[in-house]
Design an enzyme around this catalytic site. Sequence first.
Site, PDB file in Angstrom:
ATOM      1  N   VAL A  43       9.815   6.592 -39.811  1.00 44.65           N
ATOM      2  CA  VAL A  43      10.368   7.473 -38.784  1.00 44.65           C
ATOM      3  C   VAL A  43      10.606   6.662 -37.519  1.00 44.65           C
ATOM      4  CG1 VAL A  43       9.939   9.473 -37.306  1.00 44.65           C
ATOM      5  CG2 VAL A  43       9.252   9.538 -39.709  1.00 44.65           C
TER       6      VAL A  43
ATOM      7  N   GLY B  76       8.152   3.987 -33.448  1.00 51.64           N
ATOM      8  CA  GLY B  76       8.432   4.137 -34.869  1.00 51.64           C
ATOM      9  C   GLY B  76       7.118   4.170 -35.624  1.00 51.64           C
ATOM     10  N   LYS B  77       7.162   4.593 -36.875  1.00 54.52           N
ATOM     11  CA  LYS B  77       5.950   4.576 -37.699  1.00 54.52           C
ATOM     12  C   LYS B  77       6.346   4.683 -39.159  1.00 54.52           C
ATOM     13  CE  LYS B  77       1.469   4.263 -36.928  1.00 54.52           C
ATOM     14  NZ  LYS B  77       0.831   3.476 -35.856  1.00 54.52           N
ATOM     15  N   GLY B  78       5.507   4.145 -40.023  1.00 55.27           N
ATOM     16  CA  GLY B  78       5.747   4.225 -41.455  1.00 55.27           C
ATOM     17  C   GLY B  78       4.481   4.583 -42.193  1.00 55.27           C
TER      18      GLY B  78
END
Length: 422
Positions: free
Chosen positions: A66, A111-113
């Site tokens: 995201v 952001g992040k995953g």
Amino acid sequence: MVTRKALEEELNPFQIARQQFNRAADYLNLDDSTRQVLSSPKRQLIVSIPVKMDGGDVQVFEGYRVQHNIARGPCKGGIRYHPNVTLDEVKALASWMTWKCATVDIPYGGGKGGVICNPKVLSQGELERLTRRYAFEIAPIIGPDRDIPAPDVYTDEQTMAWIMDTISMIRGHTELGVVTGKPISLGGSQGRAEATARGCLYALREACKVTGMDLNGARVAVHGFGNAGANIARLVKADGARVVAAADSKAGIHSKDGIDIQAALNHKKETGSLAGLPGTTTMAPEDVIGVDCDILLPSALENAITLANVGTVKAKIIGELANGPTTPGADEVLANEGVMLLPDILANAGGVTVSYYEWVQDQNSFFWSENQINEALEQTMRRAFNSVHATAQRYQTDMRTGAYILAVDRVAEATRMRGIFP
């Protein structure tokens, strides 16, 4: 006794993130259009990750990346491997990264995953194949100038090395800056491994000055004993604090005389848990939240301190090394009781700050010493703490809201100056 209010408390991390944002937006009198832009993720990618397991069968995992906001620069944020990862959790973490980067004033968005898996039951080979396929699937949207992943829960420098190599093979040249938190031999930065904890230490020192507490001799409880939790326990002890309680995912331990941190690390390595460390009393991990202490450092996952257990908290300073460990309802209780809470977007920002330093070094192929890294980090964290504290005082509110007001205002200004395309 768990009250009806506690049972009805909102625990969805993305809804909590929006509540925190809207509280700051109210103070700033942001218009509805700006609120919509800043509270909505820019991009959400869901991928299927087929992995050939050691037994020969293929298992399909689900992964996310995201990207929340790019108003102030490329996205930045970790990747976590955990069986309870959800898209809403990753969306929340991405938005928290936006505000975190703005709080410490580095030129990134959030952001992040995440990948839904249990890394504890996967072999090294399975983890590598999972990581490389995940990297391949998110490759179209990551890069040194677009989105730079980093380690998070149950990922580490080896995970980042696999991602960097995979992306480099796809692009046809080595891209050191595509991830941070890499091994030193692959363009990693000195000081990165303990950066999150060290940043929190610098913020704690400032909080102690403000509250009149002496870190030397203070009793500290650490909830979560992964990389950040173990490092902060070691660092505060070096400053003279006494770590009286600690917890990993399996057990908590307590000793009013103080825990030998190196012995705890050795015991955990040998047995897989802190449980049974000689000289300590074993308890449930969640009970560490209510241990009699001066400083509490939640360093595990979200929603560790809620309306159901906030009444047990005895600490006068809380430093959130984890992301989202305290719910808004618990925040209100702690603020009313005069607890100095250092919010996650300040207290654990040392990790992304040194990730920024690593990215800068990779982009310029010029590397700094550990002393340079730590000195720059201390300056950044002290400046950020003082800015957040001044904002909280100016608006007569708590430290979390002060941090959000500062961060949201910075991102809103960048958004206003850039305008909306087309």
